[in-house]
Design an enzyme around this catalytic site. Sequence first.
Site, PDB file in Angstrom:
ATOM      1  N   GLY A   1    -118.576 -22.721  51.705  1.00 27.93           N
ATOM      2  CA  GLY A   1    -119.023 -22.440  50.224  1.00 27.93           C
ATOM      3  C   GLY A   1    -117.823 -22.461  49.375  1.00 27.93           C
ATOM      4  O   GLY A   1    -116.555 -22.060  50.025  1.00 27.93           O
TER       5      GLY A   1
ATOM      6  N   GLN B   1    -112.845 -21.121  41.572  1.00 36.17           N
ATOM      7  CA  GLN B   1    -111.830 -21.341  42.777  1.00 36.17           C
ATOM      8  C   GLN B   1    -111.052 -22.650  42.902  1.00 36.17           C
ATOM      9  O   GLN B   1    -110.050 -22.919  43.348  1.00 36.17           O
ATOM     10  CB  GLN B   1    -112.270 -21.252  44.303  1.00 36.17           C
ATOM     11  CG  GLN B   1    -112.958 -19.756  44.752  1.00 36.17           C
ATOM     12  CD  GLN B   1    -113.534 -19.834  46.316  1.00 36.17           C
ATOM     13  OE1 GLN B   1    -114.536 -20.200  46.270  1.00 36.17           O
ATOM     14  NE2 GLN B   1    -112.811 -19.519  47.081  1.00 36.17           N
TER      15      GLN B   1
ATOM     16  N   CYS C   1    -112.083 -16.180  52.921  1.00 35.98           N
ATOM     17  CA  CYS C   1    -112.341 -16.870  51.795  1.00 35.98           C
ATOM     18  C   CYS C   1    -111.025 -17.921  51.310  1.00 35.98           C
ATOM     19  O   CYS C   1    -110.005 -17.635  51.992  1.00 35.98           O
ATOM     20  CB  CYS C   1    -112.223 -15.852  50.539  1.00 35.98           C
ATOM     21  SG  CYS C   1    -112.128 -16.573  48.727  1.00 35.98           S
ATOM     22  N   LEU C   2    -111.700 -19.155  51.071  1.00 38.68           N
ATOM     23  CA  LEU C   2    -110.547 -20.003  50.765  1.00 38.68           C
ATOM     24  C   LEU C   2    -109.617 -19.917  49.717  1.00 38.68           C
ATOM     25  O   LEU C   2    -108.429 -20.505  49.650  1.00 38.68           O
ATOM     26  CB  LEU C   2    -111.080 -21.582  50.307  1.00 38.68           C
ATOM     27  CG  LEU C   2    -112.271 -22.141  51.486  1.00 38.68           C
ATOM     28  CD1 LEU C   2    -113.077 -23.329  51.042  1.00 38.68           C
ATOM     29  CD2 LEU C   2    -111.583 -22.360  52.722  1.00 38.68           C
TER      30      LEU C   2
ATOM     31  N   HIS D   1    -121.479 -13.831  48.774  1.00 34.36           N
ATOM     32  CA  HIS D   1    -119.901 -14.046  48.670  1.00 34.36           C
ATOM     33  C   HIS D   1    -119.888 -15.246  47.451  1.00 34.36           C
ATOM     34  O   HIS D   1    -118.889 -14.729  46.631  1.00 34.36           O
ATOM     35  CB  HIS D   1    -119.423 -14.787  50.001  1.00 34.36           C
ATOM     36  CG  HIS D   1    -118.028 -14.989  49.909  1.00 34.36           C
ATOM     37  ND1 HIS D   1    -117.058 -14.320  50.832  1.00 34.36           N
ATOM     38  CD2 HIS D   1    -117.060 -15.919  49.074  1.00 34.36           C
ATOM     39  CE1 HIS D   1    -115.771 -14.822  50.358  1.00 34.36           C
ATOM     40  NE2 HIS D   1    -115.862 -15.734  49.522  1.00 34.36           N
ATOM     41  N   GLU D   2    -120.585 -16.123  47.440  1.00 31.11           N
ATOM     42  CA  GLU D   2    -120.187 -17.131  46.377  1.00 31.11           C
ATOM     43  C   GLU D   2    -120.468 -16.441  44.823  1.00 31.11           C
ATOM     44  O   GLU D   2    -119.903 -16.785  44.040  1.00 31.11           O
ATOM     45  CB  GLU D   2    -120.894 -18.382  46.499  1.00 31.11           C
ATOM     46  CG  GLU D   2    -120.360 -19.048  47.856  1.00 31.11           C
ATOM     47  CD  GLU D   2    -118.764 -19.174  48.061  1.00 31.11           C
ATOM     48  OE1 GLU D   2    -118.121 -19.230  46.962  1.00 31.11           O
ATOM     49  OE2 GLU D   2    -118.316 -19.396  49.310  1.00 31.11           O
TER      50      GLU D   2
ATOM     51  N   HIS E   1    -118.251 -14.309  43.626  1.00 32.27           N
ATOM     52  CA  HIS E   1    -117.012 -15.083  42.893  1.00 32.27           C
ATOM     53  C   HIS E   1    -117.241 -15.301  41.382  1.00 32.27           C
ATOM     54  O   HIS E   1    -116.327 -15.057  40.653  1.00 32.27           O
ATOM     55  CB  HIS E   1    -116.699 -16.267  43.562  1.00 32.27           C
ATOM     56  CG  HIS E   1    -115.856 -16.407  44.892  1.00 32.27           C
ATOM     57  ND1 HIS E   1    -114.586 -16.114  44.628  1.00 32.27           N
ATOM     58  CD2 HIS E   1    -115.923 -16.970  45.995  1.00 32.27           C
ATOM     59  CE1 HIS E   1    -113.872 -16.304  45.682  1.00 32.27           C
ATOM     60  NE2 HIS E   1    -114.927 -16.567  46.706  1.00 32.27           N
TER      61      HIS E   1
HETATM   62 NI    NI Z   1    -114.607 -17.058  48.624  1.00 34.79          NI
END
Ligand code: NI
Length: 174
Positions: free
Chosen positions: A47, A52, A96-97, A138-139, A142
Amino acid sequence: MVRKVVRYLNNPVLEQIAEPVTEFDTPELHQLIVDMFDTMYKAHGVGLAAPQIDVAKRVTVIDTTGGDEEEEPEQLVLINPQVILTDGKQTGEEGCLSIPGFREPVRRPKIATVRAQDVKGEWFEITGEDLLARAMMHEIDHLNGILFLSHLSALKRDLIKRKIRKLQKAGEWE
Ligand code: NI
């Protein structure tokens, strides 16, 4: 096009509330979504949220197969998403990226129903269980400037922050 993923503490965009999308089916929105999938697959994520890649808009992309070539892609685009129902609980390792190298157990709903708009602005509802529920929660976090670290104890969060600051100083966090 693969974009650079913003890392936690390097850019305040990750802790800001993203703006709703108001114009749909535009070349810019289509391109943003293509770029987000490209960036997510390149980073082996499941995701990605627009902040991000330094775009403060309420757009997320999800594919719980992570672009695994053995599986059919399951691309999901959520624009202006709202969580309308959650049920149950699950605890699992989450990463998380924007915070690479750190994974911690996070408690999330087992089931989540989300209402969102698609690229043309049409509203739809989707219910996800397990990994899909986790990814959607999670997304959507963000888009509200919330990272998974917010779901950890203050002690754990501070420890990770300290480690990241050290990496920043060493020039290993860019
Ligand atoms: Ni993340």
